[in-house]
Design a protein around this motif. Sequence first.
Motif: not given
Length: 558
Positions: A276-285, A342-343, A383-386, A313-314
């Motif tokens: 799956v290709t995602c973007g733009p958007g808020h990622g996979i949640s 990705v933020r 801080t990509p990992v939070n 988001n990723g």
Amino acid sequence: MIITKRATIYTLVLIITLFALSCYEANAGPIKTRSKPIGGPDIHAGQDVERDHHVLLPGEKIHNVMDFGAVPDGETDSTQAFMDAWAATRESTVKSRFLVPPGRFLIGEMFLNGPCKFNGPIVMQIDGTVLASTDISEYMNEHWLRIEDHFDLKITGVGTFDGQGHSSWKIVEDCDKKTQGSCVKNPANLYFSNVTNVIVHGVKSVNPKGSHIFVTSSANFRITNVQITAPENSPNTDGIHISHSDNVIVSKTFIGTGDDCIGMIQGSSNIVVEDVTCGPGHGISIGSLGKEEGEAEVKGVHVRNSRLVRTTNGLRIKAWPGHKFPGAASDVFFSNITMEDVRNAIIIDQEYLCPKDCTKQPSLVKIKNVHFINIRGTTTSATPVNMKCSKLNPCEGIIFRDINFQFGNTLKKLTIPQLNSSCINVKPIFEGIQIPPPCLDLPLMPKLPTVPVRLPLPVPVPVPTKPNLPTVPAKLPALKKSTLPKAGTTLKMIKTSVATKLRAPKKPTPQVPTKSKLPSVHVALKKAPKKLKLQNSKVKKGGQKAKNMRNIRKKRQH
């Protein structure tokens, strides 16, 4: 007679009371969670679900919406024609196909309910563009097209479901931020409820008023080769929203929208997201969780071999703080994911929509056994990992294996510190490459009240005086070249020269008169007039003598 009537009345009252008590007891006790449908065997397992469904099956009957009065001009309301064509398809006892030919068809809210009388696959072939009415007041529910109570349904074609949601985005109600009262969501393009063995293939969904595709209370559901698009700033336009469903597979799909590309909330189990290709958007949640009472667990989620491009988001798991409702998410696997600018690349947030210094009660949601494997790419955050887990229910079994992030192209020219990660109320396990470096568990510390402290006045301390030390010249005199021995001079020659200088007589130093021997200015001024008188008298005498000599010379000449 009166006694008999009273006895009858008392008997009726007693019966009603007992009935009410029995109903109360039946409804009392713990609230049960919403059960998912029993999907039974997956009849499409191992089959090529991407095959061309345009090929008519032997004896298949076509119900073309234009045969029932639909007008393909994009302006005439064709809702009734669509409803009549669907009713004919549902009531048919032979193989049937609901067909939307090329063209632009305007329709309002519709229910495409089942079950169909024919005990076999039903095909909805969409080759045209189906347009939703733009008047939001015409929609009484949270859907535009509701597809319900079906078994073995295929939706295929090259057509488009266009929600025409631009005008409705201005009045959208954010149900996530609304904590009290009811909330009305904008209608989704396609809303599936209580369906089993469904395939959605090849179609497009654009510009919905709410979500694109909503799947709930369903099983054995496949979405493949679907294109989902909406502007990045379109609110609450989730791409694919899944709840209370089992065995849902999303593959080979492009999603670019204004909210989560794929969102899995309570009751989602055995979900596979692949290619799956995602973007733009808020990622996979996953989530948000813990908002409603009696939530079912999210379990068995696999997201793999996918790509996220310039999303907010990723990979994210989100849960509400300050709520009394528990929930859970477990056995979640994110693997082989690439990201581009990705933020928030990897985030577990159990303080969802809470300010930075959150003062709400910890979340009751339990998150465990979550794996992040081979996640790589570029990020726009330092801080990509939070991970911010609940203090009451710390995250368990969080594993990171081969994580590799770099700053994206937009940040290469800026001076940014090294990438880092953040962990709160969690002790992850790290394996393989780890960029950013592994984080340590930093439990949230309670804020202590600040108490003003009155400090004593400073006591003056005497400063010791410095002793009078002999002054040292700031600059030492330089040695003259003549005092230095020339090259080739021997020690004997130096000794002879020194002895000669010692025997030589010293030159007398000129004496400088002191101030007492010098005449004062006052004395000099007193003596000056006498000297001037003497000089003037001498000048007068010399001048008279010269005059006499000139007179004598003149007389001789005469």
